[in-house]
Design an enzyme around this catalytic site. Structure first.
Site, PDB file in Angstrom:
ATOM      1  N   GLY A 170       0.778  -1.230   0.000  1.00 23.20           N
ATOM      2  CA  GLY A 170       0.000   0.000   0.000  1.00 23.20           C
ATOM      3  C   GLY A 170       0.810   1.282   0.000  1.00 23.20           C
ATOM      4  N   GLY A 182       2.728   2.342  -2.444  1.00 20.25           N
ATOM      5  CA  GLY A 182       2.803   2.911  -3.789  1.00 20.25           C
ATOM      6  C   GLY A 182       4.000   2.478  -4.593  1.00 20.25           C
ATOM      7  N   LYS A 183       4.609   1.337  -4.231  1.00 24.68           N
ATOM      8  CA  LYS A 183       5.812   0.924  -4.967  1.00 24.68           C
ATOM      9  C   LYS A 183       5.491   0.555  -6.417  1.00 24.68           C
ATOM     10  CE  LYS A 183       5.758  -3.806  -3.075  1.00 24.68           C
ATOM     11  NZ  LYS A 183       4.672  -3.607  -2.086  1.00 24.68           N
ATOM     12  N   THR A 184       4.307  -0.008  -6.672  1.00 26.41           N
ATOM     13  CA  THR A 184       3.935  -0.334  -8.050  1.00 26.41           C
ATOM     14  C   THR A 184       3.779   0.938  -8.878  1.00 26.41           C
ATOM     15  OG1 THR A 184       2.850  -2.413  -7.432  1.00 26.41           O
ATOM     16  CG2 THR A 184       2.170  -1.389  -9.508  1.00 26.41           C
ATOM     17  N   SER A 185       3.123   1.949  -8.312  1.00 26.04           N
ATOM     18  CA  SER A 185       2.953   3.215  -9.039  1.00 26.04           C
ATOM     19  C   SER A 185       4.298   3.829  -9.375  1.00 26.04           C
ATOM     20  CB  SER A 185       2.129   4.192  -8.183  1.00 26.04           C
ATOM     21  OG  SER A 185       0.833   3.689  -7.947  1.00 26.04           O
ATOM     22  N   ASP A 217       4.422  -9.738  -7.744  1.00 25.00           N
ATOM     23  CA  ASP A 217       3.466  -9.608  -6.639  1.00 25.00           C
ATOM     24  C   ASP A 217       2.227 -10.441  -6.949  1.00 25.00           C
ATOM     25  OD1 ASP A 217       1.719  -8.870  -4.659  1.00 25.00           O
ATOM     26  OD2 ASP A 217       2.062  -6.728  -4.868  1.00 25.00           O
ATOM     27  N   THR A 225      -4.510  -1.593  -3.043  1.00 24.85           N
ATOM     28  CA  THR A 225      -3.709  -2.699  -2.500  1.00 24.85           C
ATOM     29  C   THR A 225      -4.287  -3.266  -1.217  1.00 24.85           C
ATOM     30  OG1 THR A 225      -1.707  -1.887  -3.567  1.00 24.85           O
ATOM     31  CG2 THR A 225      -1.419  -3.372  -1.704  1.00 24.85           C
TER      32      THR A 225
END
Length: 584
Positions: free
Chosen positions: A27, A29-32, A54, A505
C-alpha cells in the site's frame, strides 16, 4: 513544528543501474513508482522491461491491458515491455513437481499434508525468485533491454535460504513432507548454479540498485528499515529511499493535522535509513492508472482536484457491527488485516462497545504500543492482556533449537535455525499464545487483534501436520490449540472482522485474506473500512479528490461483504472513544 524537507524525486536525480528492485510495505505505492519510472525511462529512448512478481499485482489495471508472464509491449510507450509473473501459479507447478514422485507410493493423507506444507508464503517466495532469476541471469534477455525493473524485491529470508549450505543436502529431500519452510528447495538442486549467479548479480552495486518505498508514516518507515537491513546483510547495499505521498501544504484543519502527522513521522525516521539518499514524491489527488497519469506522476498534480462531496455514499457505523455481534452472542472475535490498517484500534472499539452493553470482555493484542491499559482504565467489564510476539517467538525458537541440538549435527541444526526465521514460525508461536487465552476465557467474550493466517490454520488443522511438527521440533501439541480451530469454524461462536483501507492494495490483500479463510473453513461476515475521507468535513481540494477516488473501493467491499461493512472516518484524533462516537 520544523518542516522536514526532502529532495524531490525525478529520473534525473539518481543513476539507474541495469537491474532495479522496488520494495516496501503493502500500500505504499511501490507499483505506481516502479511503473512511472519505467514509462519515464522508455520515454527517454531506453528499452525497459518491467516485471511484477506480486501475487496481488495490479499492473493490468495501471496499464489498462491484459498482461502475461512473457511480456507485452505497451501501446503508446515505445520501448516498454511489461510482464506480470504469477508466482502462485509457479508455486502450484513447483509443488506438483516435488510431490509427483510420491503419488501412488504414500497414503493420500500424507500427499494432502505435503500439499499444504508447500502452500505457504515461503513457497511463493521461492517460486517468485525462480521466475525472476531467469531474467537476471539470461544473457539474451539482458542484451535486449537497457533496464530491467522488478516490482517487489526478494526478501532477506529467501536469499538466506538459497545461501544456506544445508539447503542443498539430502536433508531437504527427506524433510519435504514435514512442516518445513525450506522443504520447497527439494526439487531445485539442478538450479543451484543459476541461483548463485542471481545472488551475485544482486550484490553487484554496478548492476543492481534497491529502491525502498515508504509512506511518511511510522509503520511503513519501520518496515523499510527492516527490509533494508535484511537485504544489506545479504550484500545488496546499493539502496535509495523514496517517500511517497508527502503533503506540501495544508488548507484546513483536517489537512493541517495530516501534514503535521507526516512531519512528525519524518522527523522520527528510523536511524537505519539515515545513510541513504532520500527522495520525496508528493501526495497526488488521483489514482495512478493509465499512461497519462504515470507520465504526470513525478511532474505535477495536473489533474483537476475534487470540488464537492456530491455522490458520497452513506454507510453503516461501527455500532451497527457491534450490535450484530451482541445479538448473535459471539464468543470469539478476531480482527484481521495487514499491518497499518488499524485492526488493533478496531478491536479495542469493539471491546469497549460490548463492555458498555454489560458484556464481560477479554481483549488481547500484539500491538507493540502498550497504551490499552490507559484507555480502558476504570472499565469494570474489560480485562486486558498483551501477547509479546518477540517473547513468544524467542520462547518457541529456543524450545525447538534446544531439542534439535540433542539429536542433530551442526549442519542440520543450521537448517532448523534458518527454518525458524521464516514467517510461519512466528505465526505458530503467536497462534499458540492466542489459543491459550481463548481456552481460558470460557465465561467471557474474547476479542483478539492480529489473528493467524489461513495458511497457519490449515497447517495446524491436520493431525499429520501436528505429528510431523512434533517429529521435527520435539515439541508438544497443546490441548488449547486442538480446541481452538473447531471453535473458529463454529459460526455461532466466532466472527472474523476484516479491516482494510479504501485503497487498491489493501482491498486486494484483504480479499486474498478472505480467500484463505474460506479455504480454512472459517466464515467472515463483517468488514471494516478504516480512515475514510468520504466521511469527514474537509474543504481541501486535494483531500476531496482523494475521497472521490475511495468510492470504487468502498463499492467493491460492499459487494464482497454483501453490504456487511462499516466505514470509519479519518479522524484528527483517532482515539478509541472518538471512534466509538464517530457517526457516518
Amino acid at each position: 513544528m520544523i518542516t522536514t524537507r526532502l529532495e524531490p524525486f525525478s529520473l534525473g536525480t539518481f543513476s539507474p543501474t541495469k537491474y532495479l528492485f522496488f520494495t516496501g510495505k503493502g500500500g505504499v505505492g511501490k507499483t505506481s513508482i516502479a511503473c512511472a519510472v519505467a514509462v519515464g525511462m522508455a520515454d527517454n529512448g531506453e528499452k525497459v522491461l518491467l516485471i511484477s512478481t506480486d501475487p496481488a499485482s495490479n499492473l493490468q489495471d495501471v496499464f489498462g491491458t491484459e498482461l502475461d508472464g512473457k511480456g507485452k509491449a505497451i501501446e503508446g510507450v515505445p520501448g516498454l515491455c511489461v510482464a506480470n509473473l504469477n508466482p502462485e501459479e509457479a508455486a502450484r507447478d513447483y509443488r506438483e513437481s516435488v510431490i509427483a514422485p510420491y503419488r501412488g507410493k504414500l497414503p493420500a493423507s500424507v500427499i494432502a499434508n505435503m500439499e499444504e506444507q508447500l502452500s505457504g508464503s515461503c513457497t511463493v517466495e521461492i517460486a517468485a525468485f525462480d521466475q525472476f532469476s531467469k531474467f537476471i541471469t539470461d544473457e539474451s534477455v539482458s542484451r535486449g533491454y537497457d533496464h530491467i525493473i522488478f516490482d517487489t524485491a526478494p526478501t532477506g529470508h529467501t536469499l538466506r535460504m538459497l545461501q544456506l549450505p544445508s539447503a542443498w543436502t539430502n536433508f531437504i529431500s527427506e524433510s519435504t513432507h514435514g512442516a518445513s519452510c525450506l522443504g520447497q528447495l527439494a526439487g531445485l538442486q539442478d538450479k543451484k548454479a543459476m541461483y548463485q549467479h542471481a545472488v551475485e548479480n544482486l550484490a553487484d552495486a554496478k548492476k543492481t540498485a534497491l529502491v525502498l518505498v515508504s509512506r511518511p508514516e511510522d509503520l511503513p518507515l519501520i518496515e523499510a528499515e527492516r527490509s533494508s537491513a535484511e537485504l544489506k546483510d545479504m550484500g545488496i547495499g546499493n539502496q535509495i529511499l523514496i517517500i511517497n505521498g508527502v503533503m506540501g501544504e495544508a488548507t484546513d484543519p483536517i489537512s493541517r493535522k495530516m501534514f503535521n502527522n507526516q512531519q512528525q513521522a519524518l522527523g522520527n525516521m528510523p536511524r537505519g535509513l539515515g545513510d541513504f539518499r532520500t527522495f520525496a514524491v508528493p501526495l497526488r489527488s488521483y489514482n495512478v492508472l493509465g499512461i497519462a497519469r504515470l507520465r504526470a506522476f513525478f511532474q505535477q498534480d495536473s489533474f483537476p482536484p475534487g470540488k464537492s462531496k456530491a455522490g458520497f455514499i452513506r454507510v453503516k457505523a461501527i455500532r451497527d457491527l457491534v450490535e450484530d455481534l451482541y445479538k448473535t452472542k459471539k464468543k470469539v472475535i478476531f480482527t484481521m488485516g495487514k499491518g497499518g490498517v488499524g485492526k488493533t484500534t478496531v478491536a479495542a472499539v469493539i471491546a469497549l462497545e460490548l463492555a458498555n452493553k454489560g458484556v464481560r470482555v477479554h481483549l488481547t493484542s500484539t500491538d507493540p504500543a502498550n497504551h490499552l491499559q490507559y484507555v480502558f482504565r476504570g472499565s469494570r467489564n474489560i480485562t486486558l492482556s498483551k501477547i509479546d510476539e518477540k517473547a513468544e517467538l524467542l520462547k518457541y525458537t529456543n524450545e525447538v533449537l534446544t531439542k534439535a541440538h540433542q539429536t542433530m549435527n551442526e549442519e542440520d541444526c543450521a537448517y532448523i535455525a534458518e527454518d525458524l526465521r521464516s514467517p510461519c514460525t512466528q505465526e505458530i508461536a503467536v497462534f499458540r499464545a492466542f489459543a491459550e487465552i481463548v481456552d481460558k476465557a470460557e465465561s467471557e467474550v474474547v476479542v483478539i487483534d492480529t489473528a493467524p493466517t489461513g495458511h497457519t490454520l490449515l497447517l495446524l488443522d491436520s493431525t499429520l501436520s501436528y505429528h510431523r511438527e512434533v517429529q521435527r521440533t520435539k515439541g508438544e501439541i497443546p490441548d488449547s490449540v486442538r480446541h481452538l480451530l473447531p471453535r473458529l469454524r463454529d459460526t455461532a461462536q466466532t466472527e472474523i472482522v476484516i479491516v482494510t483501507l479504501p485503497e487498491a492494495t489493501p482491498v486486494f490483500e484483504a480479499e486474498r485474506l478472505r480467500g484463505d479463510l474460506i479455504r480454512a473453513g472459517i466464515n467472515n461476515k463483517w468488514w471494516v473500512i478504516n480512515q475514510s475521507l468520504t466521511q469527514v468535513q474537509t474543504n481541501d481540494s486535494l483531500l476531496l479528490a482523494r475521497a472521490e477516488a475511495e468510492i470504487p473501493w468502498i463499492n467493491m467491499v460492499d459487494k464482497i461483504s454483501d453490504n456487511n461493512f462499516v466505514v470509519i472516518p479519518w479522524l484528527q484524533d483517532a482515539s478509541i472513544q472518538n471512534l466509538v462516537d464517530a457517526k457516518s
